[in-house]
Design a protein around this motif. Structure first.
Motif, short mmCIF file in Angstrom:
data_model
loop_
_atom_site.label_atom_id
_atom_site.label_comp_id
_atom_site.label_asym_id
_atom_site.label_seq_id
_atom_site.Cartn_x
_atom_site.Cartn_y
_atom_site.Cartn_z
N ALA A 77 -11.12 -10.00 -11.08
CA ALA A 77 -10.28 -9.00 -10.44
C ALA A 77 -9.00 -8.77 -11.23
O ALA A 77 -8.53 -7.63 -11.37
CB ALA A 77 -9.94 -9.43 -9.01
N GLN A 103 -11.48 -14.21 -8.92
CA GLN A 103 -10.11 -13.71 -8.99
C GLN A 103 -9.72 -13.39 -10.42
O GLN A 103 -8.95 -12.45 -10.67
CB GLN A 103 -9.14 -14.71 -8.36
CG GLN A 103 -7.78 -14.15 -8.01
CD GLN A 103 -7.83 -13.07 -6.96
OE1 GLN A 103 -8.33 -11.96 -7.21
NE2 GLN A 103 -7.31 -13.36 -5.78
N LEU A 159 -5.95 -8.18 -4.87
CA LEU A 159 -5.98 -8.49 -3.45
C LEU A 159 -6.27 -9.96 -3.19
O LEU A 159 -6.64 -10.72 -4.09
CB LEU A 159 -7.01 -7.60 -2.75
CG LEU A 159 -6.74 -6.09 -2.86
CD1 LEU A 159 -7.91 -5.30 -2.30
CD2 LEU A 159 -5.45 -5.72 -2.14
N SER A 203 -14.13 -9.62 -1.33
CA SER A 203 -14.10 -8.39 -0.55
C SER A 203 -13.62 -7.20 -1.38
O SER A 203 -13.81 -6.05 -0.99
CB SER A 203 -13.19 -8.55 0.67
OG SER A 203 -11.85 -8.76 0.28
N SER A 204 -12.99 -7.45 -2.52
CA SER A 204 -12.49 -6.36 -3.35
C SER A 204 -13.41 -6.03 -4.53
O SER A 204 -13.25 -4.98 -5.16
CB SER A 204 -11.09 -6.70 -3.89
OG SER A 204 -11.13 -7.83 -4.73
N PRO A 263 -11.05 -11.94 -3.53
CA PRO A 263 -11.78 -11.18 -4.55
C PRO A 263 -13.18 -10.78 -4.13
O PRO A 263 -13.71 -9.77 -4.59
CB PRO A 263 -11.80 -12.13 -5.76
CG PRO A 263 -11.65 -13.50 -5.16
CD PRO A 263 -10.77 -13.31 -3.96
N ARG A 307 0.82 -1.21 0.00
CA ARG A 307 0.00 0.00 0.00
C ARG A 307 0.86 1.26 0.00
O ARG A 307 0.46 2.28 -0.57
CB ARG A 307 -0.95 -0.04 1.20
CG ARG A 307 -2.13 -0.99 0.96
CD ARG A 307 -2.74 -1.54 2.24
NE ARG A 307 -3.90 -2.38 1.94
CZ ARG A 307 -3.82 -3.61 1.47
NH1 ARG A 307 -2.65 -4.16 1.23
NH2 ARG A 307 -4.93 -4.31 1.22
#
Length: 342
Positions: free
Chosen positions: A165, A162, A99, A104-105, A102, A60
């Motif tokens: 994502a 995923q 992340l 949660s993103s 997937p 990050r």
């Protein structure tokens, strides 16, 4: 010699933790401490370490989703920490992250088309047909058909989510993709499919990866070089083959001893580390690994070891590799410190 695509120098990240209801007491928590690394264009650097050692915080900070406390991050010749908001927004097109989970993103309200089209709408001026063609092309690139355009995340398996994502991360043609444990939430068979997909995409697009994981078998398969992190510091870095053939830091040796031997008839001597990872809020003095190390010396308890080059591309931070001259100098400093205290 060409400059690395990503160059990090002395990067530190310190949080201030309030320890009382009214915030009267504050304690500094050092999540990263003077991290330095380079990633060349087109290569994969694997970053490994136990949970809580600072791997995701580093990711990050590299994307400037967090503002580091000190240090520098250069990407494609630009100092990311000095860029304004507009310049950083443009730079982020070339830097993307995938992340761990997937589900949660990915926005559960959006279907596959809107999830992948979201970055294109933010950064590209495309017609409706161009947008659809681009999204369908990205789906095909990650091994999905146009049937997934209308599916929402809850209608997808972990591997399919995923892939969505990953397609979204590739939409803006990035140069660097940070993969933060992209396979740890997947079944073993699906992990292999995603790893093979990542390798194929890298070869086709010339991508550069920072691959963060705690799964050593996965990182060995995909990485050109490996950096080992312990409590916010890089303790060893070398080529993937060299790390697995000749691990030098005691922590790296312990990590590798826990992985199954590739030869069914072979045996590894398991190294059991005593205790747990120290708290970043109250780290040990000197080398942070010394309370768990079987090779601990007096100097380990007072001084953090400087990185040593033990082979052309092999670096390790451990007093076991100090030269005799270094040891003599450090001993003299310790005696002078004791005399000053007396």
């Amino acid at each position: 010699m060409a400059e690395p695509l990503l160059s990090v120098r002395d990067l530190s990240m310190t949080y201030v933790r309030r320890s009382s209801l009214f915030g009267r007491r504050a304690r500094n928590v050092a999540a990263l401490k003077e991290v330095s690394l380079d990633i060349e264009a087109g290569e994969t650097l694997g970053l490994v370490g136990e949970s809580g050692c600072g791997k995701s915080t580093l990711a990050r900070c590299l994307l400037r989703l967090l503002r580091p406390s000190s240090g520098s991050v250069r990407f494609a010749g630009e100092d990311l920490l000095s860029l304004g908001d507009d310049a950083m927004r443009r730079m982020r097109q070339a830097m993307q992250i995938v992340l761990q989970n997937p589900f949660s993103s990915l926005n559960p309200r959006l279907n596959g088309f809107d999830l992948i089209a979201e970055p294109l709408r933010a950064h590209r001026a495309l017609s409706r047909k161009e947008m659809r063609d681009k999204v369908v092309s990205l789906l095909a690139e990650v091994g999905l058909t146009s049937d997934f355009l209308g599916r929402h995340p809850h209608q997808l398996s972990g591997g399919q989510a995923q892939r969505i994502a990953l397609a979204r991360a590739l939409a803006l043609n990035p140069a660097l993709v940070i993969l933060d444990e992209p396979t740890s939430a997947l079944d073993v068979s699906v992990q292999a499919q995603i790893i093979n997909l990542l390798i194929r995409l890298q070869n086709q697009r010339g991508l550069t990866y920072l691959f963060i994981t705690h799964d050593l078998s996965v990182v060995q398969h995909i990485s050109d070089r490996i950096a080992v992190m312990y409590l916010g510091r890089i303790v060893e870095e070398a080529g993937s083959e060299q790390i697995f053939a000749e691990p030098q830091h005691p922590y790296t040796q312990a990590l590798l001893s826990s992985t199954p031997a590739p030869d069914p008839g072979g045996r590894r001597q398991r190294i059991i580390l005593p205790g747990t990872v120290p708290s970043a809020a109250n780290p040990p003095a000197g080398c942070a690994f010394h309370p768990r190390c079987s090779h601990v010396m007096d100097i380990c308890r007072t001084q953090y070891p400087a990185p040593r080059r033990t082979a052309p591309e092999h670096f390790v931070s451990c007093h076991l590799y100090d030269s005799a001259q270094d040891m003599e100098s450090n001993s003299m400093h310790n005696l002078l410190d004791k005399d000053a205290q007396q």
